[in-house]
Design an enzyme around this catalytic site. Structure first.
Site, mmCIF file in Angstrom:
data_model
loop_
_atom_site.group_PDB
_atom_site.id
_atom_site.type_symbol
_atom_site.label_atom_id
_atom_site.label_comp_id
_atom_site.label_asym_id
_atom_site.label_seq_id
_atom_site.Cartn_x
_atom_site.Cartn_y
_atom_site.Cartn_z
ATOM 1 N N ASN A 270 -3.864 -45.770 57.508
ATOM 2 C CA ASN A 270 -5.086 -45.091 57.928
ATOM 3 C C ASN A 270 -5.579 -45.710 59.220
ATOM 4 O O ASN A 270 -5.858 -46.910 59.282
ATOM 5 C CB ASN A 270 -6.167 -45.196 56.850
ATOM 6 C CG ASN A 270 -7.287 -44.204 57.054
ATOM 7 O OD1 ASN A 270 -7.485 -43.697 58.163
ATOM 8 N ND2 ASN A 270 -8.012 -43.893 56.001
ATOM 9 N N LYS B 121 -6.843 -35.938 47.538
ATOM 10 C CA LYS B 121 -7.382 -37.048 48.315
ATOM 11 C C LYS B 121 -8.779 -37.368 47.799
ATOM 12 O O LYS B 121 -9.690 -36.550 47.899
ATOM 13 C CB LYS B 121 -7.419 -36.714 49.803
ATOM 14 C CG LYS B 121 -7.740 -37.914 50.674
ATOM 15 C CD LYS B 121 -7.633 -37.571 52.151
ATOM 16 C CE LYS B 121 -7.930 -38.810 52.992
ATOM 17 N NZ LYS B 121 -7.957 -38.497 54.432
ATOM 18 N N GLU C 190 -2.421 -41.556 59.281
ATOM 19 C CA GLU C 190 -3.599 -40.802 58.863
ATOM 20 C C GLU C 190 -4.785 -41.049 59.803
ATOM 21 O O GLU C 190 -5.025 -42.180 60.207
ATOM 22 C CB GLU C 190 -4.028 -41.229 57.449
ATOM 23 C CG GLU C 190 -2.930 -41.225 56.415
ATOM 24 C CD GLU C 190 -3.409 -41.854 55.112
ATOM 25 O OE1 GLU C 190 -4.632 -41.905 54.884
ATOM 26 O OE2 GLU C 190 -2.564 -42.325 54.340
ATOM 27 N N SER C 191 -5.490 -40.005 60.116
ATOM 28 C CA SER C 191 -6.775 -40.060 60.835
ATOM 29 C C SER C 191 -6.623 -40.311 62.342
ATOM 30 O O SER C 191 -5.752 -41.060 62.772
ATOM 31 C CB SER C 191 -7.713 -41.125 60.259
ATOM 32 O OG SER C 191 -7.953 -40.902 58.891
ATOM 33 N N LYS D 20 -11.108 -30.291 54.582
ATOM 34 C CA LYS D 20 -12.225 -31.236 54.480
ATOM 35 C C LYS D 20 -13.475 -30.594 55.041
ATOM 36 O O LYS D 20 -13.488 -30.138 56.178
ATOM 37 C CB LYS D 20 -11.891 -32.523 55.247
ATOM 38 C CG LYS D 20 -13.019 -33.534 55.298
ATOM 39 C CD LYS D 20 -12.561 -34.884 55.816
ATOM 40 C CE LYS D 20 -12.149 -34.860 57.257
ATOM 41 N NZ LYS D 20 -11.845 -36.215 57.784
ATOM 42 N N GLU E 92 -5.172 -31.048 56.364
ATOM 43 C CA GLU E 92 -6.230 -31.418 55.430
ATOM 44 C C GLU E 92 -7.363 -30.402 55.392
ATOM 45 O O GLU E 92 -7.820 -29.901 56.419
ATOM 46 C CB GLU E 92 -6.785 -32.784 55.804
ATOM 47 C CG GLU E 92 -7.809 -33.325 54.809
ATOM 48 C CD GLU E 92 -7.966 -34.815 54.932
ATOM 49 O OE1 GLU E 92 -7.253 -35.538 54.207
ATOM 50 O OE2 GLU E 92 -8.780 -35.267 55.765
ATOM 51 N N GLU F 23 -2.389 -45.856 50.615
ATOM 52 C CA GLU F 23 -3.038 -45.991 51.914
ATOM 53 C C GLU F 23 -3.418 -47.443 52.179
ATOM 54 O O GLU F 23 -4.091 -48.081 51.373
ATOM 55 C CB GLU F 23 -4.287 -45.120 51.958
ATOM 56 C CG GLU F 23 -5.081 -45.233 53.251
ATOM 57 C CD GLU F 23 -6.285 -44.321 53.247
ATOM 58 O OE1 GLU F 23 -6.074 -43.101 53.245
ATOM 59 O OE2 GLU F 23 -7.422 -44.831 53.223
#
Length: 462
Positions: free
Chosen positions: A388, A319, A418-419, A259, A257, A368
């Site tokens: 997530n 995203k 995710e995350s 970001k 990603e 998500e």
């Protein structure tokens, strides 16, 4: 960093949580260096001394006697009322496994556990757990007064010395009684629950603010460029790359990603350029890219995808908080291959409409979800399902969320975690649980060379 929320927290709970990088920009700048060195540095000592709140009372634990003396000398030159504690067997807290030393503005004294009415415990009695989940369970047991005697007493004695800093007129024995009563009566637990409730309210308000801002933002964009104008440009766009197939056919399926910032962490890499990082990710072995395009809260924009597109030949995920089909046309025109749809931000009917429109435009959908309540959003038309690990209500991350929900998802679903993923071993565990994709951003973006960090991460997985 919401001042009003912090004030409410102090007024209602007498507790406020401050994330250091938001308040100490200088320390935030050296964080990657500290992590890279992997040894204690001067900055480990500096943190408590530059607390921006300037607290009049401080309890501090240190891991050796030289540090205890250094902090003591430093604090004695200030107006801070303090206590510096050190267990003589090396713990930076009062562990009750050995004698411990306490230095204050008035004196220094060595205590034994027995002198305060406690037993002397073994190291194994205070094991903090091998995983975050185990550690959280121990914490929960302590707050609910169901922990072992050793676990409860260590919390009580450390709390007692904190109370003594604020109330030096009380004896330490009286402070121990106060700490024990707070824990055993449930008052400490009720305060924690109230704090969590306040934080949840604030974070839910942040999510609502993001969605409201997105609606306003899209309305302004429609006034500048009509949806009809976007539709005219679609026919000239090349075919999309399949992100779903990229994850199925590659291992471990890292979605790297790009970001710059986040609402919970602030700026991560403010000057990051997609022209540099996207190709580096691709060269390092990323299966796909995720590029944040929200500007106000994440510091991104659609130009980031447009800049990266000609430089990489792997799928790109837009995203963002997609709430309108207008954003799907935007994604297609700038060169995205897939879009993120967030169940928490959409009603089921709207989500289905956007899935259909995305497919009409040749875009794949990563749906998500965050909880079992959102499982109803999943159907056979969803290309990939992302779990997530960051709760959008609290912004806390817990990778165990992926494991909790994986077993409730369709067997043929292409799963993406995710995350909160920072350890290659976590990826291996998630692979065993059936995950094919792993969306990782901050772990890479916080380093000076995100592409190299990704390469090292991939090597550690193999």
């Amino acid at each position: 960093d919401d001042i009003d929320q912090l004030r409410r927290s102090m007024e209602q709970c007498n507790i406020a949580y401050l994330h250091a990088p938001l308040f100490n920009p200088a320390l935030k700048a050296v964080a990657p260096v500290r992590k890279g060195l992997a040894v204690r540095t001067f900055f480990n000592m500096l943190g408590p001394l530059v607390n921006p709140v300037l607290p009049p009372y401080q309890l501090l634990g240190v891991y050796n006697l030289p540090l205890l003396r250094l902090y003591t000398y430093t604090y004695q030159e200030s107006k801070t009322k303090f206590a510096v504690v050190h267990s003589l067997d090396g713990y930076d807290e009062i562990s009750l496994t050995n004698e411990f030393k306490v230095a204050t503005s008035d004196n220094e004294k060595i205590y034994t556990p027995e002198s305060l009415g406690f037993s002397r415990y073994r190291d194994i009695d205070l094991d903090g757990g091998q995983t975050p989940k185990e550690a959280a369970k121990i914490f929960d047991n302590i707050m609910n007064n169901t922990a072992t005697e050793a676990q409860k007493n260590v919390v009580v004695v450390n709390s007692a010395f904190a109370i003594h800093v604020i109330c030096p007129e009380k004896t330490i024995e009286e402070c121990i009684t106060l700490a024990k009563e707070s824990l055993e009566s449930g008052r400490a637990l009720n305060t924690l629950k109230k704090l969590i409730e306040l934080m949840n309210e604030n974070m839910k308000a942040v999510l609502s603010e993001i969605i409201a801002n997105k609606r306003f933002e899209v309305d302004l964009q429609k006034q500048a460029i009509s949806i009809e104008q976007l539709q005219e440009g679609i026919s000239e766009m090349p075919s999309s790359r399949s992100m779903k197939q990229a994850l199925i056919s590659s291992s471990p399926g890292i979605i790297a990603e790009f970001k710059r910032r986040s609402p919970s962490k602030g700026w991560i890499k403010q000057e990051a350029r997609p022209e540099e990082i996207a190709p580096a990710y691709a060269a390092a072995g990323a299966s796909a890219l995720s590029i944040l395009t929200d500007e106000k809260f994440f510091g991104g924009n659609l130009k980031d995808i447009r800049a990266a597109r000609p430089l990489v030949d792997i799928p790109i995920l837009r995203k963002d908080f997609i709430i309108d089909e207008y954003q799907l046309y935007q994604a297609k025109i700038v060169g995205a291959d897939a879009v993120l749809l967030i169940a928490a931000a959409l009603k089921p009917e709207k989500c289905n409409e956007l899935v259909k429109k995305a497919h009409d435009l040749g875009l794949e959908v990563l749906l998500e979800i965050h909880s079992s309540e959102e499982l109803t959003y999943i159907n056979e038309k969803i290309d990939m399902v992302g779990i997530n690990n960051r709760n959008l209500g609290t912004f806390f991350t817990d990778v165990e969320n992926s494991f909790r929900l994986a077993g409730q998802l369709p067997q043929d679903a292409v799963l993406v975690s995710e995350s909160g993923i920072s350890d290659p071993q976590t990826v291996k565990r998630l692979q065993t649980a059936g995950f094919r994709g792993f969306l990782i951003g901050e772990t890479f973006m916080r380093t000076t060379q995100p592409g190299n960090t990704l390469g090292n991460f991939l090597q550690a997985i193999q």
